[in-house]
Scaffold this motif. Structure first.
Motif, PDB file in Angstrom:
ATOM      1  N   GLU A   1      -5.678  -2.078  -4.686  1.00 24.27           N
ATOM      2  CA  GLU A   1      -4.842  -2.119  -5.788  1.00 24.27           C
ATOM      3  C   GLU A   1      -3.438  -2.047  -5.395  1.00 24.27           C
ATOM      4  OE1 GLU A   1      -4.014   0.777  -9.812  1.00 24.27           O
ATOM      5  OE2 GLU A   1      -5.494   1.079  -8.460  1.00 24.27           O
ATOM      6  N   VAL A   2      -3.083  -1.164  -4.447  1.00 23.05           N
ATOM      7  CA  VAL A   2      -1.859  -1.067  -3.722  1.00 23.05           C
ATOM      8  C   VAL A   2      -1.244  -2.270  -3.199  1.00 23.05           C
ATOM      9  CG1 VAL A   2      -0.600   0.133  -1.849  1.00 23.05           C
ATOM     10  CG2 VAL A   2      -2.065   1.481  -3.223  1.00 23.05           C
ATOM     11  N   ALA A   3      -2.106  -3.001  -2.453  1.00 21.17           N
ATOM     12  CA  ALA A   3      -1.621  -4.493  -1.901  1.00 21.17           C
ATOM     13  C   ALA A   3      -1.284  -5.284  -2.922  1.00 21.17           C
ATOM     14  CB  ALA A   3      -3.048  -4.982  -1.152  1.00 21.17           C
ATOM     15  N   GLU A   4      -1.912  -5.409  -4.111  1.00 17.00           N
ATOM     16  CA  GLU A   4      -1.735  -6.344  -5.155  1.00 17.00           C
ATOM     17  C   GLU A   4      -0.552  -5.961  -5.706  1.00 17.00           C
ATOM     18  OE1 GLU A   4      -5.146  -6.129  -7.670  1.00 17.00           O
ATOM     19  OE2 GLU A   4      -6.389  -7.141  -6.242  1.00 17.00           O
ATOM     20  N   THR A   5      -0.420  -4.613  -6.172  1.00 14.54           N
ATOM     21  CA  THR A   5       1.026  -4.295  -6.587  1.00 14.54           C
ATOM     22  C   THR A   5       2.159  -4.388  -5.613  1.00 14.54           C
ATOM     23  OG1 THR A   5      -0.047  -2.413  -7.647  1.00 14.54           O
ATOM     24  CG2 THR A   5       2.421  -2.005  -7.180  1.00 14.54           C
ATOM     25  N   MET A   6       2.089  -4.643  -4.275  1.00 21.20           N
ATOM     26  CA  MET A   6       3.075  -5.039  -3.523  1.00 21.20           C
ATOM     27  C   MET A   6       3.350  -6.526  -3.605  1.00 21.20           C
ATOM     28  SD  MET A   6       2.042  -2.839   0.238  1.00 21.20           S
ATOM     29  CE  MET A   6       2.725  -1.279   0.287  1.00 21.20           C
TER      30      MET A   6
ATOM     31  N   LEU B   1      -8.721  -6.643   2.671  1.00 21.66           N
ATOM     32  CA  LEU B   1      -8.006  -6.936   1.383  1.00 21.66           C
ATOM     33  C   LEU B   1      -8.018  -8.417   1.233  1.00 21.66           C
ATOM     34  CD1 LEU B   1      -4.734  -5.076   2.269  1.00 21.66           C
ATOM     35  CD2 LEU B   1      -6.691  -4.217   1.030  1.00 21.66           C
ATOM     36  N   PHE B   2      -8.178  -8.706  -0.205  1.00 25.40           N
ATOM     37  CA  PHE B   2      -8.143 -10.063  -0.704  1.00 25.40           C
ATOM     38  C   PHE B   2      -6.904 -10.424  -1.466  1.00 25.40           C
ATOM     39  CE2 PHE B   2     -12.543  -8.642  -0.130  1.00 25.40           C
ATOM     40  CZ  PHE B   2     -13.187  -9.698   0.483  1.00 25.40           C
ATOM     41  N   LEU B   3      -6.012 -11.117  -0.758  1.00 27.24           N
ATOM     42  CA  LEU B   3      -4.673 -11.514  -1.249  1.00 27.24           C
ATOM     43  C   LEU B   3      -4.283 -12.849  -1.273  1.00 27.24           C
ATOM     44  CD1 LEU B   3      -2.931  -8.559   0.939  1.00 27.24           C
ATOM     45  CD2 LEU B   3      -3.616  -8.481  -1.456  1.00 27.24           C
TER      46      LEU B   3
ATOM     47  N   ILE C   1      10.482  10.835  -1.604  1.00 24.88           N
ATOM     48  CA  ILE C   1       9.305  10.192  -1.821  1.00 24.88           C
ATOM     49  C   ILE C   1       9.126   9.891  -3.355  1.00 24.88           C
ATOM     50  CG2 ILE C   1       6.570  10.299  -1.785  1.00 24.88           C
ATOM     51  CD1 ILE C   1       6.935  12.416   0.267  1.00 24.88           C
ATOM     52  N   GLN C   2       8.997   8.572  -3.626  1.00 25.50           N
ATOM     53  CA  GLN C   2       8.647   8.052  -5.093  1.00 25.50           C
ATOM     54  C   GLN C   2       7.372   7.791  -5.406  1.00 25.50           C
ATOM     55  OE1 GLN C   2      11.721   7.714  -6.664  1.00 25.50           O
ATOM     56  NE2 GLN C   2      13.247   7.659  -4.958  1.00 25.50           N
ATOM     57  N   HIS C   3       7.222   7.948  -6.886  1.00 24.21           N
ATOM     58  CA  HIS C   3       6.011   7.592  -7.405  1.00 24.21           C
ATOM     59  C   HIS C   3       5.798   6.115  -7.199  1.00 24.21           C
ATOM     60  CE1 HIS C   3       2.776   7.141 -10.464  1.00 24.21           C
ATOM     61  NE2 HIS C   3       2.576   8.368 -10.285  1.00 24.21           N
ATOM     62  N   ILE C   4       4.456   5.683  -6.989  1.00 27.03           N
ATOM     63  CA  ILE C   4       4.122   4.354  -6.646  1.00 27.03           C
ATOM     64  C   ILE C   4       4.637   3.285  -7.925  1.00 27.03           C
ATOM     65  CG2 ILE C   4       1.867   4.460  -7.792  1.00 27.03           C
ATOM     66  CD1 ILE C   4       2.698   2.370  -4.826  1.00 27.03           C
ATOM     67  N   LYS C   5       4.493   3.866  -9.061  1.00 27.91           N
ATOM     68  CA  LYS C   5       5.180   3.100 -10.378  1.00 27.91           C
ATOM     69  C   LYS C   5       6.343   2.436 -10.165  1.00 27.91           C
ATOM     70  CE  LYS C   5       6.613   6.763 -13.219  1.00 27.91           C
ATOM     71  NZ  LYS C   5       6.428   7.505 -14.844  1.00 27.91           N
ATOM     72  N   LYS C   6       7.228   3.181  -9.333  1.00 25.47           N
ATOM     73  CA  LYS C   6       8.623   2.935  -9.142  1.00 25.47           C
ATOM     74  C   LYS C   6       8.762   1.541  -7.979  1.00 25.47           C
ATOM     75  CE  LYS C   6      10.936   6.842 -10.493  1.00 25.47           C
ATOM     76  NZ  LYS C   6      12.155   7.835 -10.121  1.00 25.47           N
ATOM     77  N   LEU C   7       7.603   1.423  -7.528  1.00 24.51           N
ATOM     78  CA  LEU C   7       7.694   0.279  -6.087  1.00 24.51           C
ATOM     79  C   LEU C   7       8.426  -1.062  -6.605  1.00 24.51           C
ATOM     80  CD1 LEU C   7       5.249  -0.261  -3.493  1.00 24.51           C
ATOM     81  CD2 LEU C   7       5.741  -2.132  -4.762  1.00 24.51           C
ATOM     82  N   PRO C   8       7.947  -1.635  -7.565  1.00 29.53           N
ATOM     83  CA  PRO C   8       8.612  -2.919  -8.062  1.00 29.53           C
ATOM     84  C   PRO C   8      10.342  -3.013  -8.017  1.00 29.53           C
ATOM     85  CG  PRO C   8       6.810  -2.692  -9.330  1.00 29.53           C
ATOM     86  CD  PRO C   8       7.060  -1.341  -8.808  1.00 29.53           C
ATOM     87  N   GLU C   9      10.828  -2.027  -8.894  1.00 30.06           N
ATOM     88  CA  GLU C   9      12.158  -1.835  -9.176  1.00 30.06           C
ATOM     89  C   GLU C   9      12.752  -1.649  -7.467  1.00 30.06           C
ATOM     90  OE1 GLU C   9      13.944   1.789 -10.713  1.00 30.06           O
ATOM     91  OE2 GLU C   9      11.822   1.518 -11.950  1.00 30.06           O
ATOM     92  N   ILE C  10      12.337  -0.842  -6.729  1.00 26.20           N
ATOM     93  CA  ILE C  10      12.794  -0.196  -5.522  1.00 26.20           C
ATOM     94  C   ILE C  10      12.807  -1.426  -4.625  1.00 26.20           C
ATOM     95  CG2 ILE C  10      12.744   1.401  -3.649  1.00 26.20           C
ATOM     96  CD1 ILE C  10      12.161   3.623  -5.556  1.00 26.20           C
TER      97      ILE C  10
ATOM     98  N   SER D   1      10.801  -6.384   2.367  1.00 25.39           N
ATOM     99  CA  SER D   1       9.873  -7.569   2.853  1.00 25.39           C
ATOM    100  C   SER D   1       8.488  -7.273   3.308  1.00 25.39           C
ATOM    101  CB  SER D   1      10.826  -8.584   3.716  1.00 25.39           C
ATOM    102  OG  SER D   1      11.975  -8.815   3.091  1.00 25.39           O
ATOM    103  N   ILE D   2       8.535  -6.314   3.738  1.00 25.32           N
ATOM    104  CA  ILE D   2       7.250  -5.753   4.462  1.00 25.32           C
ATOM    105  C   ILE D   2       6.661  -4.422   3.906  1.00 25.32           C
ATOM    106  CG2 ILE D   2       6.144  -5.034   6.546  1.00 25.32           C
ATOM    107  CD1 ILE D   2       8.163  -6.755   7.926  1.00 25.32           C
ATOM    108  N   GLY D   3       5.317  -4.296   3.727  1.00 28.94           N
ATOM    109  CA  GLY D   3       4.794  -3.161   3.076  1.00 28.94           C
ATOM    110  C   GLY D   3       3.655  -2.573   4.124  1.00 28.94           C
ATOM    111  N   ILE D   4       3.664  -1.255   4.332  1.00 33.99           N
ATOM    112  CA  ILE D   4       2.664  -0.588   4.952  1.00 33.99           C
ATOM    113  C   ILE D   4       1.722   0.322   3.988  1.00 33.99           C
ATOM    114  CG2 ILE D   4       2.306   1.096   6.755  1.00 33.99           C
ATOM    115  CD1 ILE D   4       4.700   0.607   8.039  1.00 33.99           C
ATOM    116  N   ILE D   5       0.191   0.161   4.427  1.00 38.87           N
ATOM    117  CA  ILE D   5      -0.671   0.886   3.369  1.00 38.87           C
ATOM    118  C   ILE D   5      -1.289   1.698   4.292  1.00 38.87           C
ATOM    119  CG2 ILE D   5      -2.759   0.620   2.045  1.00 38.87           C
ATOM    120  CD1 ILE D   5      -1.899  -2.247   1.319  1.00 38.87           C
TER     121      ILE D   5
END
Length: 207
Positions: free
Chosen positions: A160-165, A181-183, A131-140, A147-151
């Motif tokens: 906030e998580v959706a916008e980060t994704m 969500l507003f995306l 399990i990784q910290h959310i701040k590492k999401l962009p690089e991973i 291509s796909i994210g699950i919240i």
């Protein structure tokens, strides 16, 4: 291949048809009519023909559809002829249940990264996946071509998580948080609100 605008309800029924065809193929069926396919899928045959017509011409009049060929084509349309790497954000009880669900992998959806912001969960392993910290999401996301994210986080954190994704390059999100969500339009989303599903059922029980 690009298709004319297709209603989301029709796309969802394609998944039902594909599952029904897979079952027929496993049972050794070679051909099926729209009436038989509709009966097995519990969908009117007229609707079956209308849905399939969005994507081209299938089958032969008087002979029906080739089960194997139609199944192959529908899986191709649905993107199930390839594998998809998926990121899961939220390592709580719901997240763990989703991670453990074998149906995702069977359909080609592979959860290759799990994220959270709880220090007590970071670096713990689920079936060998750390399990990784959310701040590492962009690089991973970039590294693993996700291509796909699950919240699967509380509703207060979902936007906030959706916008980060989306900023990280994820193009489609499945949201299990009970929040709209507003995306941006280029980031597609689907929402599964289990409470609403139960509320819909309770409505019918009161009638």
């Amino acid at each position: 291949m690009k298709y004319k605008k297709v209603p989301l309800t029709a796309v969802r029924r394609l998944s039902i048809y594909a599952r029904t065809l897979s079952d027929l193929e496993n049972r050794g069926r070679e051909t099926v009519s729209s009436e038989e396919l509709g009966l097995d899928a519990n969908i009117p045959s007229t609707q079956v023909r209308k849905d399939l017509a969005y994507f081209g011409q299938f089958g032969t009049r008087g002979k029906g559809y080739s089960v194997k060929e139609l199944n192959r084509k529908l899986r191709e349309i649905l993107g199930l002829d390839r594998s998809w790497n998926v990121a899961l954000v939220g390592a709580g009880n719901l997240g763990k249940a989703l991670f453990s669900y074998p149906g995702f992998r069977r359909q080609g959806f592979h959860i290759v990264a799990v994220f959270d912001n709880d220090p007590a969960k970071i670096d713990k392993e689920w079936k060998g996946l750390k399990i990784q910290h959310i701040k590492k999401l962009p690089e991973i996301v970039k590294e693993k071509k996700i291509s796909i994210g699950i919240i699967a986080v509380p509703s207060s954190a979902a936007q906030e998580v959706a916008e980060t994704m989306c900023r990280a390059g994820i193009k489609a999100i499945l949201n299990f948080a009970p929040k709209r969500l507003f995306l941006p339009p280029e980031c597609k989303q689907g929402t599964v609100d289990l409470a609403i599903e139960l509320e819909n059922l309770s409505y019918f029980l009161t009638k």
